[in-house]
Design an enzyme around this catalytic site. Structure first.
Site, PDB file in Angstrom:
ATOM      1  CG  HIS A 180      -3.638  -0.867   6.306  1.00 35.61           C
ATOM      2  ND1 HIS A 180      -3.529  -0.756   7.669  1.00 35.61           N
ATOM      3  CD2 HIS A 180      -2.706  -0.017   5.799  1.00 35.61           C
ATOM      4  CE1 HIS A 180      -2.577   0.112   7.967  1.00 35.61           C
ATOM      5  NE2 HIS A 180      -2.064   0.579   6.852  1.00 35.61           N
TER       6      HIS A 180
ATOM      7  CG  ASP B  53       1.009  -1.643   7.365  1.00 33.39           C
ATOM      8  OD1 ASP B  53       1.976  -2.423   7.412  1.00 33.39           O
ATOM      9  OD2 ASP B  53       1.092  -0.412   7.559  1.00 33.39           O
TER      10      ASP B  53
ATOM     11  CG  HIS C 126       4.263  -2.818  10.308  1.00 36.84           C
ATOM     12  ND1 HIS C 126       3.247  -2.240  11.045  1.00 36.84           N
ATOM     13  CD2 HIS C 126       4.509  -1.963   9.292  1.00 36.84           C
ATOM     14  CE1 HIS C 126       2.895  -1.091  10.494  1.00 36.84           C
ATOM     15  NE2 HIS C 126       3.657  -0.894   9.428  1.00 36.84           N
TER      16      HIS C 126
ATOM     17  CG  HIS D 217      -0.303   0.061   2.540  1.00 38.73           C
ATOM     18  ND1 HIS D 217       0.613  -0.868   2.983  1.00 38.73           N
ATOM     19  CD2 HIS D 217      -0.422   0.971   3.547  1.00 38.73           C
ATOM     20  CE1 HIS D 217       1.005  -0.541   4.204  1.00 38.73           C
ATOM     21  NE2 HIS D 217       0.404   0.583   4.563  1.00 38.73           N
TER      22      HIS D 217
ATOM     23  CG  HIS E  72      -0.239   4.127   4.950  1.00 43.49           C
ATOM     24  ND1 HIS E  72      -0.864   3.255   5.789  1.00 43.49           N
ATOM     25  CD2 HIS E  72      -1.199   4.972   4.493  1.00 43.49           C
ATOM     26  CE1 HIS E  72      -2.158   3.550   5.842  1.00 43.49           C
ATOM     27  NE2 HIS E  72      -2.382   4.583   5.059  1.00 43.49           N
TER      28      HIS E  72
ATOM     29  CG  ASP F  30       4.980   3.170   7.349  1.00 41.35           C
ATOM     30  OD1 ASP F  30       3.998   3.598   6.698  1.00 41.35           O
ATOM     31  OD2 ASP F  30       4.893   2.194   8.120  1.00 41.35           O
ATOM     32  CG  HIS F  31       4.555   0.252   4.075  1.00 47.70           C
ATOM     33  ND1 HIS F  31       4.616  -1.096   4.342  1.00 47.70           N
ATOM     34  CD2 HIS F  31       4.051   0.823   5.197  1.00 47.70           C
ATOM     35  CE1 HIS F  31       4.153  -1.330   5.555  1.00 47.70           C
ATOM     36  NE2 HIS F  31       3.800  -0.181   6.105  1.00 47.70           N
TER      37      HIS F  31
HETATM   38 ZN   LIG Z   1       3.028   0.523   7.947  1.00 48.84          ZN
HETATM   39 ZN   LIG Z   2      -0.082   1.368   6.572  1.00 53.57          ZN
END
Ligand SMILES: [Zn+2]
Ligand SMILES: [Zn+2]
Length: 306
Positions: A138, A210, A268, A61, A63, A65-66
């Site tokens: 998520h 996530d 995670h 996905h 976000h 942080d990914h």
């Molecule tokens: Zn994450």
């Molecule tokens: Zn996420």
């Protein structure tokens, strides 16, 4: 044939001193693929010996942080003069996010970037395995997990039986093993079923990204050799896990148990947990025994079981 998962970042949302944000590499028979690419992933790759000569990055996905690490990684690839195509995969709107990443700070890429938006259930076939995308839960945006599913392998060849039948060792053995019936010099016909056992299952590795605990994960990870599941929180944050679309370690373990997985690797983790995340391990183990708490740089070999 080795199948190895290397964890490059095991922290949720932000890095800590011991953990970087999300990314992992799967290496199989010379193919390396990344799953997610949080900030600083390229440095983790150098540190843990993951080659930059990879063909595919799969995003669970979008976000931050990914995904942010893909900007620096592509820039370094360009500085190194890469010419091979790089394929980026993810749920919609992958094209919008990744085009932006491609343009950001990368003035001249030396290689083509191909962006593919995937739908749940979509299957990316490779020579003797496939990557299968499945929807996870998520929050409002699209998020997906991925399963690497190997094809079945040939059955075992029985060399002793072959000798008993007077079949000379050599090319005939290979032809029989590949499923051909062969005629010997004396006219006898040997059928493969006489010498070759049943097809043996390949390996399956499932990566959730996530997500809340999901029936789709249970289905995708049915009998899997390795399930890599997020475990952002512990029991005391169970409500927060619901609110933020994440899982607790215990919930991840229940998914692994219900799916009948052979092994569960948790990753995670919220920055609140210590390096060992001992309490998360205890909570998960109450539901599923074969659990490992991931840490950056950890390599997990996935062996054949049949
Ligand atoms: Zn994450
Ligand atoms: Zn996420």
């Amino acid at each position: 044939m080795a199948l190895t998962l290397t964890l490059l970042g095991t922290s949720a949302s932000r890095p800590t001193v011991e953990r970087n944000v999300s990314s992992m590499a799967l290496t199989r028979d010379g193919d390396t693929m990344l799953f997610d690419c949080g900030e600083g992933t390229q440095r983790q790759m150098m540190r843990y010996g993951v080659p930059f000569a990879l063909g595919d990055i799969f995003f669970t996905h979008f976000h931050a942080d990914h995904v942010i690490g893909v900007i620096g990684l592509m820039r370094t690839m360009a500085l190194q003069g890469r010419t091979e195509e790089l394929r980026l995969w993810g749920p919609p709107p992958a094209a919008r996010h990744l085009r932006r990443a491609e343009q950001f700070g990368v003035d001249r890429l030396t290689f083509p970037v191909r962006i593919h938006e995937l739908q749940p259930g979509e299957r990316i076939p490779r020579r003797d395995y496939a990557i299968v995308a499945f929807a996870v839960e998520h929050g409002p945006g699209a998020a997906m997990g991925y399963a690497l599913v190997e094809e079945e392998r040939k059955g075992r060849f029985d060399p002793e039986r072959a000798r008993e039948l007077g079949i000379p060792e050599g090319p005939l053995w290979g032809r029989i093993h590949r499923g051909e019936s062969v005629t010997l010099d004396d006219g006898r016909v040997v059928e493969p079923a006489e010498l070759v056992g049943p097809l043996r299952s390949g390996r399956t590795v499932v990566i959730t990204g996530d997500t809340r605990p999901s029936e789709n994960t249970v289905a995708a990870a049915r009998g899997a050799d390795l399930l890599v599941h997020e475990a952002t929180f512990g029991d005391e944050e169970a409500e927060r896990a619901v609110e933020t679309g994440h899982s607790t370690a215990r919930e991840a373990a229940v998914v692994a148990r219900r799916a009948g997985c052979k092994r569960l690797l948790l990753t995670h983790f919220s920055a609140r947990y210590s390096r060992s995340a001992g309490e998360l391990e205890t909570q998960a183990r109450a539901e599923f025994d074969a659990v490992t708490i991931g840490r950056d740089g950890m390599e997990i070999e996935v062996p054949f079981t049949a």
